[in-house]
Design a protein around this motif. Sequence first.
Motif, PDB file in Angstrom:
ATOM      1  N   ASP A 153       0.842  -1.198   0.000  1.00 26.06           N
ATOM      2  CA  ASP A 153       0.000   0.000   0.000  1.00 26.06           C
ATOM      3  C   ASP A 153       0.880   1.253   0.000  1.00 26.06           C
ATOM      4  OD1 ASP A 153      -1.827   1.977   0.305  1.00 26.06           O
ATOM      5  OD2 ASP A 153      -2.629   1.265   2.227  1.00 26.06           O
ATOM      6  N   PRO A 154       1.220   1.743  -1.210  1.00 28.88           N
ATOM      7  CA  PRO A 154       2.125   2.902  -1.292  1.00 28.88           C
ATOM      8  C   PRO A 154       1.602   4.115  -0.528  1.00 28.88           C
ATOM      9  CG  PRO A 154       1.762   1.933  -3.473  1.00 28.88           C
ATOM     10  CD  PRO A 154       0.799   1.259  -2.554  1.00 28.88           C
ATOM     11  N   ALA A 155       0.302   4.188  -0.316  1.00 28.32           N
ATOM     12  CA  ALA A 155      -0.254   5.351   0.393  1.00 28.32           C
ATOM     13  C   ALA A 155       0.291   5.443   1.825  1.00 28.32           C
ATOM     14  CB  ALA A 155      -1.783   5.263   0.420  1.00 28.32           C
ATOM     15  N   GLU A 156       0.691   4.300   2.366  1.00 30.54           N
ATOM     16  CA  GLU A 156       1.202   4.308   3.746  1.00 30.54           C
ATOM     17  C   GLU A 156       2.523   5.075   3.876  1.00 30.54           C
ATOM     18  OE1 GLU A 156      -0.663   0.044   5.286  1.00 30.54           O
ATOM     19  OE2 GLU A 156       1.452   0.195   4.810  1.00 30.54           O
ATOM     20  N   ILE A 157       3.214   5.234   2.751  1.00 28.86           N
ATOM     21  CA  ILE A 157       4.495   5.965   2.791  1.00 28.86           C
ATOM     22  C   ILE A 157       4.267   7.405   3.268  1.00 28.86           C
ATOM     23  CG2 ILE A 157       6.442   6.769   1.365  1.00 28.86           C
ATOM     24  CD1 ILE A 157       5.917   4.246  -0.397  1.00 28.86           C
ATOM     25  N   GLU A 158       3.069   7.919   2.937  1.00 23.12           N
ATOM     26  CA  GLU A 158       2.716   9.277   3.361  1.00 23.12           C
ATOM     27  C   GLU A 158       2.756   9.448   4.875  1.00 23.12           C
ATOM     28  OE1 GLU A 158       1.257  11.695   1.016  1.00 23.12           O
ATOM     29  OE2 GLU A 158       2.092  10.295  -0.459  1.00 23.12           O
ATOM     30  N   ASP A 159       2.563   8.342   5.580  1.00 23.85           N
ATOM     31  CA  ASP A 159       2.512   8.430   7.047  1.00 23.85           C
ATOM     32  C   ASP A 159       3.903   8.516   7.674  1.00 23.85           C
ATOM     33  OD1 ASP A 159      -0.195   8.151   6.793  1.00 23.85           O
ATOM     34  OD2 ASP A 159      -0.170   5.967   7.090  1.00 23.85           O
ATOM     35  N   LEU A 160       4.936   8.253   6.852  1.00 20.80           N
ATOM     36  CA  LEU A 160       6.293   8.256   7.402  1.00 20.80           C
ATOM     37  C   LEU A 160       6.835   9.686   7.504  1.00 20.80           C
ATOM     38  CD1 LEU A 160       7.725   5.248   5.351  1.00 20.80           C
ATOM     39  CD2 LEU A 160       6.742   5.197   7.662  1.00 20.80           C
ATOM     40  N   LEU A 161       7.843   9.855   8.323  1.00 22.18           N
ATOM     41  CA  LEU A 161       8.479  11.162   8.480  1.00 22.18           C
ATOM     42  C   LEU A 161       9.666  11.273   7.527  1.00 22.18           C
ATOM     43  CD1 LEU A 161       8.780  11.050  12.385  1.00 22.18           C
ATOM     44  CD2 LEU A 161       7.098  12.396  11.089  1.00 22.18           C
ATOM     45  N   ASP A 162       9.949  12.483   7.046  1.00 22.03           N
ATOM     46  CA  ASP A 162      11.213  12.662   6.335  1.00 22.03           C
ATOM     47  C   ASP A 162      12.309  12.965   7.365  1.00 22.03           C
ATOM     48  OD1 ASP A 162      10.861  15.277   7.078  1.00 22.03           O
ATOM     49  OD2 ASP A 162      10.461  16.029   5.047  1.00 22.03           O
ATOM     50  N   SER A 163      13.543  13.155   6.900  1.00 21.29           N
ATOM     51  CA  SER A 163      14.645  13.299   7.854  1.00 21.29           C
ATOM     52  C   SER A 163      14.472  14.535   8.735  1.00 21.29           C
ATOM     53  CB  SER A 163      15.992  13.315   7.123  1.00 21.29           C
ATOM     54  OG  SER A 163      16.020  14.392   6.223  1.00 21.29           O
ATOM     55  N   ASP A 164      13.943  15.615   8.179  1.00 26.18           N
ATOM     56  CA  ASP A 164      13.728  16.812   8.995  1.00 26.18           C
ATOM     57  C   ASP A 164      12.657  16.559  10.058  1.00 26.18           C
ATOM     58  OD1 ASP A 164      15.621  18.212   7.628  1.00 26.18           O
ATOM     59  OD2 ASP A 164      14.187  19.264   6.309  1.00 26.18           O
ATOM     60  N   GLY A 165      11.613  15.869   9.622  1.00 29.50           N
ATOM     61  CA  GLY A 165      10.523  15.552  10.566  1.00 29.50           C
ATOM     62  C   GLY A 165      11.016  14.651  11.690  1.00 29.50           C
ATOM     63  N   TYR A 166      11.855  13.679  11.331  1.00 27.56           N
ATOM     64  CA  TYR A 166      12.376  12.765  12.349  1.00 27.56           C
ATOM     65  C   TYR A 166      13.344  13.496  13.284  1.00 27.56           C
ATOM     66  CZ  TYR A 166      14.596   8.687  14.518  1.00 27.56           C
ATOM     67  OH  TYR A 166      15.073   7.786  15.416  1.00 27.56           O
ATOM     68  N   SER A 167      14.185  14.350  12.719  1.00 24.69           N
ATOM     69  CA  SER A 167      15.111  15.137  13.553  1.00 24.69           C
ATOM     70  C   SER A 167      14.339  15.997  14.549  1.00 24.69           C
ATOM     71  CB  SER A 167      15.993  16.039  12.694  1.00 24.69           C
ATOM     72  OG  SER A 167      16.864  15.267  11.914  1.00 24.69           O
ATOM     73  N   ALA A 168      13.262  16.606  14.056  1.00 23.13           N
ATOM     74  CA  ALA A 168      12.444  17.451  14.937  1.00 23.13           C
ATOM     75  C   ALA A 168      11.806  16.595  16.032  1.00 23.13           C
ATOM     76  CB  ALA A 168      11.360  18.166  14.120  1.00 23.13           C
ATOM     77  N   PHE A 169      11.391  15.383  15.646  1.00 24.39           N
ATOM     78  CA  PHE A 169      10.819  14.465  16.636  1.00 24.39           C
ATOM     79  C   PHE A 169      11.865  14.087  17.691  1.00 24.39           C
ATOM     80  CE2 PHE A 169      10.026   9.937  17.821  1.00 24.39           C
ATOM     81  CZ  PHE A 169       8.939  10.167  18.659  1.00 24.39           C
ATOM     82  N   LEU A 170      13.089  13.813  17.242  1.00 26.84           N
ATOM     83  CA  LEU A 170      14.165  13.465  18.188  1.00 26.84           C
ATOM     84  C   LEU A 170      14.449  14.605  19.156  1.00 26.84           C
ATOM     85  CD1 LEU A 170      16.918  11.580  16.139  1.00 26.84           C
ATOM     86  CD2 LEU A 170      15.175  10.616  17.650  1.00 26.84           C
ATOM     87  N   ASP A 171      14.341  15.834  18.644  1.00 29.75           N
ATOM     88  CA  ASP A 171      14.596  16.993  19.510  1.00 29.75           C
ATOM     89  C   ASP A 171      13.631  17.019  20.695  1.00 29.75           C
ATOM     90  OD1 ASP A 171      16.706  17.864  18.027  1.00 29.75           O
ATOM     91  OD2 ASP A 171      15.528  19.310  16.848  1.00 29.75           O
ATOM     92  N   THR A 172      12.439  16.473  20.481  1.00 31.32           N
ATOM     93  CA  THR A 172      11.471  16.464  21.579  1.00 31.32           C
ATOM     94  C   THR A 172      11.843  15.393  22.619  1.00 31.32           C
ATOM     95  OG1 THR A 172       9.986  14.836  20.572  1.00 31.32           O
ATOM     96  CG2 THR A 172       9.627  17.160  19.988  1.00 31.32           C
ATOM     97  N   LEU A 173      12.722  14.443  22.243  1.00 30.48           N
ATOM     98  CA  LEU A 173      13.090  13.350  23.146  1.00 30.48           C
ATOM     99  C   LEU A 173      14.422  13.587  23.834  1.00 30.48           C
ATOM    100  CD1 LEU A 173      12.343  10.329  20.780  1.00 30.48           C
ATOM    101  CD2 LEU A 173      10.778  11.401  22.397  1.00 30.48           C
ATOM    102  N   GLU A 174      15.353  14.184  23.080  1.00 29.48           N
ATOM    103  CA  GLU A 174      16.712  14.306  23.608  1.00 29.48           C
ATOM    104  C   GLU A 174      16.835  15.547  24.472  1.00 29.48           C
ATOM    105  OE1 GLU A 174      19.368  14.069  20.293  1.00 29.48           O
ATOM    106  OE2 GLU A 174      18.967  11.940  19.971  1.00 29.48           O
ATOM    107  N   ASP A 175      17.800  15.517  25.339  1.00 21.13           N
ATOM    108  CA  ASP A 175      18.065  16.657  26.231  1.00 21.13           C
ATOM    109  C   ASP A 175      18.542  17.867  25.435  1.00 21.13           C
ATOM    110  OD1 ASP A 175      19.466  14.510  28.745  1.00 21.13           O
ATOM    111  OD2 ASP A 175      17.415  15.191  28.433  1.00 21.13           O
TER     112      ASP A 175
END
Lengths: 129, 379
Positions: A107-129
């Motif tokens: 289901d290629p549509a599911e790819i839309e649900d993934l984060l790109d590298s910027d999105g993932y980096s921003a997500f990590l910022d919310t976790l890391e000190d």
Amino acid sequence: MSNVVKGLMYTKKHEWVKIEDSKARIGITDFAQEELGEIVFVELPEVGGTYAADDEIASLESVKAAAAMYNPLSGEVAEVNEELEDSPELINDDPYENYIYVLTFSDPAEIEDLLDSDGYSAFLDTLED
Amino acid sequence: MKRTPLYDVYSAYEGVKIIEFGGWELPVNYKAGIISEHNAVRNAAGMFDVSHMGEIIVSGQGSGEYVNWLVTNDLSHLGIGEVIYSPMCYPDGSVVDDLIVYRLDSDVYFLVVNASNTDKDYDWIARENPVASSGMLPDSVAVENVSANYCQIAVQGPAAEKIISSLYPAAGAVGFFTFHRDAEIAGCRVILSRTGYTGEDGFEIYGAAESAPAIWNAVIEAGKPYNLLPCGLGARDTLRLEAKLPLYGHEISAEISPLEANLSYFVNLDAGDFCGRDALLKEKEEGIPRTLRGIKMIDKGVARQGYPVYLTGENQATGMVTSGAKSPVLDEFIGLVLIKRGTGLKIGDTLEIEIHGKRKKAELVKTPFYKKKYVQSGQ
């Protein structure tokens, strides 16, 4: 600060996904390997097995803990990285080079649900000190 | 969250990984990683901050008899300057904690207990056990929780004696399971004991809490020529498992008796009364229900605490895993299992462990997995 590679897609469960035509190469991120510590065993999925998105598909055992790995995209397992059976520590050495499995996604549509590298980096910022 | 007096020292190290452990913030590993730290202790030396451990002093006239009644081992022959290991049991024979007892003076006993049990142990020793709670404890006996006053640093491995001797020249004269009460390291007065929790020769150093950084840094410096590494809780756990040293909450607990955990060597049923003796004697006479055995995985996987253990092909579990890890020395997946006694299983027989929903084969092996390398007493 964990390494995040541009051009890959990511999940909030710290898997990376590299889209290669109709297939997806999948591994765990630098953040995940860092959190887990030295990996001593990877329970790989069976080639030919079908999994829905978010299904538990593999498990990683480190010196500290067991961690489940969740499948990011629905599909069928096309290939597993057999090198990890004898050398699971390769994931610690380079988590982006040493993938865990390749999936033929359904289901290629599911790819839309993934984060790109910027999105993932921003997500990590919310976790890391 | 509690921190030891060394927190500021090691939290500044590059690559240290700090986790929560029983209410404490402690390093699980340093930059080298658990496997390298483990190997350093087996081949050279490693140093651990174990200041989270609890210290309780029982002193005064009658304290020796009292401590001897509290623990399952026989302390009647424990001389000043000697150390003994013992479980401490509830009246029903299950385990309050396991501890080591230092006889500091004729009527002064220094009890070192597990960090997460410190408050529970203090309450048990000072008030809650059947003797204290019924007012039978002599007024001359004092019980003090002095945990906050002490730091504890363990230096373990074949090079430990050389390293500690360079700081305290008489270290070589401290025999196995004995101590020097008035040793000095880096200008600090310490209790220096030839004890540890790794299966290697080594020392444990008890000093005033405020002297912890000076002692730690002195050992780091003295250890440099010997490739000493600072080690975290991760290596401490794999080291003690290889040596089959029990961990409270895993191999022993309020649900597991010391006889089941194969600690009968430390349960002296023939040397007078102690708390739990009647229950343990009855357990021994009626048949100890379970036994602690060692396994090696045939199918790869880490057998972790609580995973069910089956006789091959059976549906009813015969026991559970108490601890498991990949052994760095053996390069095998090892574990301890608490299983029913009388299954007829022998060394080399296979059983099954359920790991993440899958039955995996394991083989019963001799323990300890790693032969302990302690110095001989009086050497």
